[in-house]
Structures are given as C-alpha cells and as structure tokens.
Design a protein around this motif. Structure first.
Motif, PDB file in Angstrom:
ATOM      1  N   SER A 122       0.917  -1.212  -0.011  1.00 16.43           N
ATOM      2  CA  SER A 122       0.044   0.042  -0.094  1.00 16.43           C
ATOM      3  C   SER A 122       0.910   1.083   0.161  1.00 16.43           C
ATOM      4  CB  SER A 122      -0.901  -0.020   1.058  1.00 16.43           C
ATOM      5  OG  SER A 122      -0.234   0.292   2.416  1.00 16.43           O
ATOM      6  N   ALA A 127      -3.160   1.866   3.093  1.00 11.89           N
ATOM      7  CA  ALA A 127      -2.835   1.223   4.154  1.00 11.89           C
ATOM      8  C   ALA A 127      -4.258   0.923   4.976  1.00 11.89           C
ATOM      9  CB  ALA A 127      -1.912   1.534   5.288  1.00 11.89           C
ATOM     10  N   ALA A 141       2.755  -1.575  10.578  1.00 15.87           N
ATOM     11  CA  ALA A 141       2.373  -0.825   9.252  1.00 15.87           C
ATOM     12  C   ALA A 141       2.721   0.516   9.499  1.00 15.87           C
ATOM     13  CB  ALA A 141       1.015  -1.262   8.861  1.00 15.87           C
ATOM     14  N   THR A 177       3.970  -1.827   3.491  1.00 16.02           N
ATOM     15  CA  THR A 177       3.268  -0.545   3.472  1.00 16.02           C
ATOM     16  C   THR A 177       4.398   0.717   3.355  1.00 16.02           C
ATOM     17  OG1 THR A 177       3.185  -0.801   5.954  1.00 16.02           O
ATOM     18  CG2 THR A 177       1.338  -1.440   4.758  1.00 16.02           C
TER      19      THR A 177
END
Length: 362
Positions: A122, A127, A141, A177
C-alpha cells in the motif's frame, strides 16, 4: 521467455493521479528505458503492470484526472489470474472520517490475493484498506503520519509506525506498507529489486532520479491534534498552554488551573488528547521550534530558550528523539527547501509573533 511478474495497481476515485501514474510509469519502464537512454537501444519490459478497480469501469480520480483501468478485480481472481503483487494506491480519507467498510469488495479481493500468495502493498492511506481487510492485525504498518490517530481509533490491533517511510518488518508475511504519498518512490525501488534484481532497481532510480527518504517520516510530521471540546477543564488548559508552553512548570500550572488533583488531571488529559500532559507540552514546544528552525537564523541555544528549554542540551536530546534529526540537521534540511522555493516576498515573523502550534486550527 518466462512469464513477466504481474503487478496490479488498485485505484479508486480517491486516488492521487501522481501516485497511480507515477507508479505505472516507473514500473512499466523497468528493463526498457535505461538501455535506450545509455545505448540508444530499448530493452525488454520486465514487468506486466495493470491498473485495476473494483468494477473495471473508467472513472476520474482526484483532480478530475481520467482513469481507464485495464481490468476489474474479479478478472484477476483465482489461482491462475492472481497478480504477483498488488499495490493499493492512496485513497484520500479525512482524518475525521470512519474508514471501515468503504470498499468491501476490494477488501475481500485483497484477502484472496494474499491467501493465494500475492505480495500485498500500500501507499499512504491505502494502508487503511489493508487494515480494513484484517491483513495488518497484530502487525506493524505505516501510512501517512496524519493517520496515526485514525489507526489507533479504528484499527487498534495494528502497530502503527508513524516514523517509517517503508515498513518492511512484515515483508516475510508478504505485506509491505509505504508512508506518505511520495513514498511510492521507495516502494517502487523495493519492488523492482525484488522482482527484477538490484541492478535494474539502481538503473531505474537513475532514470527517474529517485533517491528515497532516508530520514523517515518524522521530520515531516506535524502535531495535528484538534482542540478538545467535550471536557471543559481540559479544553481550557489546551487553550492556555497553546500560548504558554514556554512557561516554567507548565504541567503544574495546568493542574492548578483545572482545579483537579494531578492524577485525575493526567487521566482526563490523556483521554481527551491522547497525550500525557508532559508529552503534549513537549510536542507543542518542538513544533514551535521546528517553525523557527525552518526559516530563522537564530542560534539553536536561543531557539531552545524561546520555546521553554533553558538547557540547550536537553532541548537537542528531546528534539532528536521526537523528530529523528538534530536541530541543526533539521534546519539544514528545511532551509534547503526554502532556498529552492525562493523568496516569498516577506520574512517569517519572530517566534513570539508566529502562529502557535497548539492552536485549535492545527
């Protein structure tokens, strides 16, 4: 020739054209453009890059830029059709919005793609879609620093890394991410190295002048806490400290002002703001110091005193911990940007006259 790795760029009307088309241009060029630039002979494209959306129909993304997807996500389902990697492009979301349930079809597809072995990535607010799919539960993340509180409210199982530009701690789980919008540069280089090799990553970086974000996100992060309005005592203290953070013993002063005992004040302050009182004061002081360092030429010792730190060594230590750079390195970084931007026709106000970092407008 073996089958080229397929990379799907998942886009929606909330996607930035710069992220979508930037990723497409860079990834599409791998293997082809560099030899053309240095030897005059185009090479072979090494990646099969496709723009996909929930329904495959054309739409306009942010800025009213037209997008014509190559396929709907249903056309890239099943073991034989799944891409090797999926990148969820940014999906702009207000920090006050409820992100859950916006794209149920896409989240189901992401879970399926991941279960079938795809690398799922992402960029920025993309995300949120991975979090909504449950893929980030119990994992670290990153996304843009402005979404830190949103993750805390809606996805508390995610260990959010607001300092990270490219979070690779979950790489072994096939999840990567990237932070702010321009972090797609770092993600693109990573993906090229992973699927095509280090040499192609370096050559592509040379073509597009990509250098990465070695300092992380912390130097760019800004305190974005809105003024609390549900607890009158805490709201009053927030308003007071916004203009008095440079005073000695500011936490004691807020406790006295609130009429609460210290323990109750600390509990209610954290519930209202998400910060311990001393952390809130430090955040305000550092935010004000950053504004001064960006354009002023005051000695760092004077900046330290102006924001409430009599001990310059303590100021430097706290600044480095919160920002990731020393005050001097921060000044060099952002004053270079001001030099690139050129004169603005006016000078920045002195510290005492500058907009307060903790005001309700932030």
């Amino acid at each position: 020739m073996s089958k080229r790795p397929v990379i799907a760029l998942l886009a929606a009307p909330e996607t930035s054209a710069s992220v979508l088309y930037g990723l497409y241009d860079v990834l599409f060029s791998v293997g082809a453009v560099y030899p053309d630039m240095v030897a005059g002979t185009p090479g072979e494209e090494l990646l099969d890059v496709r723009i996909v959306s929930e329904d495959g129909n054309g739409f306009h993304c942010l800025g009213n830029v037209p997008v014509e997807p190559h396929a709907a996500i249903d056309e890239m389902s099943g073991p034989d059709a799944m891409p090797d990697a999926v990148i969820v492009c940014d999906l702009y979301t207000s920090i006050h919005a409820t992100p859950s349930g916006r794209y149920p079809h896409a989240t189901a597809w992401l879970r399926q793609a991941h279960a079938n072995g795809a690398l799922v990535c992402s960029v920025c607010s993309g995300a949120l879609l991975l979090a909504d799919a449950g893929l980030l539960d119990g994992r670290e993340a990153t996304a843009h620093w402005a979404y830190r509180d949103m993750f805390g409210r809606h996805y508390p199982k995610v260990r959010f890394r607001s300092d990270s530009v490219l979070c690779l701690t979950t790489e072994a789980d096939r999840l990567v991410t990237a932070g702010g919008v321009s972090a797609w540069h770092d993600l693109a280089v990573y993906l090229i190295a992973r699927f095509c090799g280090y040499r192609h990553a370096i050559e592509t970086a040379k073509v597009f002048l990509i250098s990465g974000h070695s300092d992380g996100q912390s130097p760019y992060a800004v305190m974005t806490r809105p003024m609390d309005t549900t607890d009158a005592a805490i709201s009053d203290c927030q308003a007071w400290i916004a203009n008095s953070y440079d005073q000695p013993n500011p936490v004691e002063a807020m406790v006295s002002r609130s009429g609460l005992n210290a323990r109750t004040f600390s509990r209610r302050f954290r519930a209202a703001t998400g910060y311990a009182p001393i952390d809130y004061v430090q955040a305000l002081r550092i935010e004000e110091a950053k504004q001064a360092l960006e354009t002023d030429s005051l000695p760092i010792e004077e900046v330290s005193v102006a924001v409430g730190y009599e001990d310059a060594a303590s100021f430097r230590r706290i600044f480095k911990r919160r920002v990731g750079l020393t005050p001097a390195a921060y000044r060099r970084k952002f004053q270079r940007l001001s030099q690139i931007a050129g004169p603005t026709g006016g000078s920045r106000p002195a510290i005492a006259d500058a907009p307060r970092a903790g005001s309700a407008s932030t």
